[in-house]
Design a protein around this motif. Structure first.
Motif, PDB file in Angstrom:
ATOM      1  N   THR A 170       8.299  -5.474  -5.902  1.00 38.01           N
ATOM      2  CA  THR A 170       7.719  -5.112  -7.195  1.00 38.01           C
ATOM      3  C   THR A 170       7.076  -3.724  -7.179  1.00 38.01           C
ATOM      4  O   THR A 170       6.564  -3.281  -8.208  1.00 38.01           O
ATOM      5  N   LEU A 171       7.110  -3.038  -6.056  1.00 40.12           N
ATOM      6  CA  LEU A 171       6.455  -1.739  -5.938  1.00 40.12           C
ATOM      7  C   LEU A 171       7.400  -0.594  -6.309  1.00 40.12           C
ATOM      8  O   LEU A 171       8.616  -0.693  -6.119  1.00 40.12           O
ATOM      9  N   THR A 172       6.819   0.484  -6.783  1.00 38.22           N
ATOM     10  CA  THR A 172       7.571   1.718  -7.007  1.00 38.22           C
ATOM     11  C   THR A 172       7.802   2.390  -5.658  1.00 38.22           C
ATOM     12  O   THR A 172       7.214   1.999  -4.637  1.00 38.22           O
ATOM     13  N   ALA A 173       8.618   3.420  -5.640  1.00 36.15           N
ATOM     14  CA  ALA A 173       8.850   4.171  -4.395  1.00 36.15           C
ATOM     15  C   ALA A 173       7.535   4.731  -3.862  1.00 36.15           C
ATOM     16  O   ALA A 173       7.279   4.702  -2.657  1.00 36.15           O
ATOM     17  N   ARG A 174       6.692   5.206  -4.764  1.00 34.66           N
ATOM     18  CA  ARG A 174       5.385   5.741  -4.358  1.00 34.66           C
ATOM     19  C   ARG A 174       4.501   4.623  -3.782  1.00 34.66           C
ATOM     20  O   ARG A 174       3.799   4.815  -2.793  1.00 34.66           O
TER      21      ARG A 174
ATOM     22  N   ARG B  62       3.300   1.616   3.212  1.00 39.25           N
ATOM     23  CA  ARG B  62       3.748   1.959   4.565  1.00 39.25           C
ATOM     24  C   ARG B  62       2.680   2.772   5.293  1.00 39.25           C
ATOM     25  O   ARG B  62       2.408   2.546   6.469  1.00 39.25           O
ATOM     26  N   ARG B  63       2.070   3.736   4.589  1.00 43.33           N
ATOM     27  CA  ARG B  63       1.008   4.533   5.221  1.00 43.33           C
ATOM     28  C   ARG B  63      -0.176   3.662   5.603  1.00 43.33           C
ATOM     29  O   ARG B  63      -0.776   3.845   6.674  1.00 43.33           O
ATOM     30  N   ILE B  64      -0.509   2.699   4.757  1.00 43.32           N
ATOM     31  CA  ILE B  64      -1.612   1.775   5.074  1.00 43.32           C
ATOM     32  C   ILE B  64      -1.269   0.967   6.314  1.00 43.32           C
ATOM     33  O   ILE B  64      -2.104   0.817   7.221  1.00 43.32           O
ATOM     34  N   LEU B  65      -0.066   0.438   6.378  1.00 41.74           N
ATOM     35  CA  LEU B  65       0.344  -0.358   7.544  1.00 41.74           C
ATOM     36  C   LEU B  65       0.312   0.480   8.821  1.00 41.74           C
ATOM     37  O   LEU B  65      -0.166   0.017   9.861  1.00 41.74           O
TER      38      LEU B  65
ATOM     39  N   SER C  36      -7.605  -8.413   1.938  1.00 48.13           N
ATOM     40  CA  SER C  36      -8.769  -8.388   2.836  1.00 48.13           C
ATOM     41  C   SER C  36      -8.386  -7.705   4.142  1.00 48.13           C
ATOM     42  O   SER C  36      -7.202  -7.527   4.446  1.00 48.13           O
ATOM     43  N   LYS C  37      -9.391  -7.361   4.903  1.00 50.40           N
ATOM     44  CA  LYS C  37      -9.157  -6.769   6.220  1.00 50.40           C
ATOM     45  C   LYS C  37      -8.412  -7.756   7.114  1.00 50.40           C
ATOM     46  O   LYS C  37      -7.474  -7.369   7.834  1.00 50.40           O
ATOM     47  N   ASP C  38      -8.793  -9.026   7.071  1.00 47.73           N
ATOM     48  CA  ASP C  38      -8.111 -10.038   7.885  1.00 47.73           C
ATOM     49  C   ASP C  38      -6.644 -10.184   7.486  1.00 47.73           C
ATOM     50  O   ASP C  38      -5.770 -10.313   8.340  1.00 47.73           O
ATOM     51  N   ALA C  39      -6.381 -10.173   6.190  1.00 48.43           N
ATOM     52  CA  ALA C  39      -4.994 -10.283   5.727  1.00 48.43           C
ATOM     53  C   ALA C  39      -4.181  -9.056   6.139  1.00 48.43           C
ATOM     54  O   ALA C  39      -2.992  -9.170   6.454  1.00 48.43           O
ATOM     55  N   LEU C  40      -4.818  -7.900   6.162  1.00 45.75           N
ATOM     56  CA  LEU C  40      -4.145  -6.685   6.619  1.00 45.75           C
ATOM     57  C   LEU C  40      -3.798  -6.808   8.104  1.00 45.75           C
ATOM     58  O   LEU C  40      -2.687  -6.483   8.518  1.00 45.75           O
ATOM     59  N   PHE C  41      -4.745  -7.293   8.905  1.00 51.98           N
ATOM     60  CA  PHE C  41      -4.434  -7.500  10.328  1.00 51.98           C
ATOM     61  C   PHE C  41      -3.275  -8.483  10.473  1.00 51.98           C
ATOM     62  O   PHE C  41      -2.355  -8.251  11.264  1.00 51.98           O
ATOM     63  N   ASP C  42      -3.322  -9.581   9.726  1.00 57.47           N
ATOM     64  CA  ASP C  42      -2.237 -10.562   9.801  1.00 57.47           C
ATOM     65  C   ASP C  42      -0.896  -9.915   9.481  1.00 57.47           C
ATOM     66  O   ASP C  42       0.107 -10.195  10.151  1.00 57.47           O
ATOM     67  N   ALA C  43      -0.868  -9.057   8.484  1.00 57.20           N
ATOM     68  CA  ALA C  43       0.383  -8.397   8.092  1.00 57.20           C
ATOM     69  C   ALA C  43       0.920  -7.514   9.214  1.00 57.20           C
ATOM     70  O   ALA C  43       2.117  -7.553   9.523  1.00 57.20           O
ATOM     71  N   ILE C  44       0.042  -6.732   9.839  1.00 51.70           N
ATOM     72  CA  ILE C  44       0.550  -5.857  10.907  1.00 51.70           C
ATOM     73  C   ILE C  44       0.842  -6.640  12.180  1.00 51.70           C
ATOM     74  O   ILE C  44       1.791  -6.324  12.896  1.00 51.70           O
ATOM     75  N   PHE C  45       0.072  -7.679  12.455  1.00 52.31           N
ATOM     76  CA  PHE C  45       0.349  -8.484  13.640  1.00 52.31           C
ATOM     77  C   PHE C  45       1.678  -9.211  13.489  1.00 52.31           C
ATOM     78  O   PHE C  45       2.505  -9.208  14.403  1.00 52.31           O
TER      79      PHE C  45
END
Length: 195
Positions: A5-9, A15-18, A55-64
């Motif tokens: 659902t995201l635009t190219a931007r 991706r930069r956040i990850l 959340s920060k925890d959800a972000l960690f889960d995504a990268i892990f």
């Protein structure tokens, strides 16, 4: 937020956040990581980060989870040559040491006992089936649980990784040093799983 659902931007920002979060969590762990540093490094803001990940925890889960999937994709098991698999894991740890650091932080801060991943079936199922098949065909040791064979081979592959309590190798070391370690690892694994 689903990437479809995201635009190219938006995809580029996500991706930069990850990427920034991977570096931050690898360096500082879950408790020590700072969302403001991640946002600054990703050239975004905290509100955008939370909009994508919650959340920060959800972000960690995504990268892990992404790091675990990367290992499955980049270094698929070959149960007919577990010694080579161990060497390929060794090489991946040299190339991407942050993956091992993320796993270490997950072990220290999230899951001190038992399986490292809450979704261990997805992560281990293919590897365990391949090892069990090799055991059934008599090509590797069969009187040990497939899980224990997998755990031992992975542990041997990490002997010089960032989780080593003796020495952490880097890709900057001389090629002949890595070649000698690879050969020693290959031989040691082959001996450990021999029938």
């Amino acid at each position: 937020m689903a990437e479809a659902t995201l635009t190219a931007r938006g995809i580029a920002t996500r991706r930069r956040i990850l990427d920034a979060a991977t570096a931050e969590f690898a360096a500082h762990g879950i408790a020590g990581a700072r969302v403001d540093r991640i946002a600054a490094s990703a050239r975004t803001n905290k509100a955008q980060l939370y909009a994508y990940f919650g959340s920060k925890d959800a972000l960690f889960d995504a990268i892990f989870d992404a790091s675990m999937q990367h290992m499955l994709d980049a270094v698929p098991i070959d149960a007919d040559d577990l010694a080579d698999w161990a060497v390929r894991l060794y090489d991946e740890y040299l190339e991407r040491p942050e993956l091992i650091r993320l796993a270490t932080w997950a072990r220290l801060e999230r899951r001190p006992a038992g399986h490292l991943s809450a979704d261990s079936r997805r992560v281990d199922e293919e590897k365990l089936a391949a090892i069990a098949d090799a055991q059934a065909s008599g090509t590797i040791v069969g009187d040990v649980a497939a899980f224990d064979v997998m755990a031992m081979v992975i542990a041997m592959s990490m002997a010089w990784s960032p989780v080593s309590n003796v020495y952490a190798a880097t890709s900057g070391e001389p090629d002949d040093v890595h070649s000698a370690r690879r050969e020693f690892l290959r031989t040691s694994v082959a001996r450990a799983i021999a029938v």
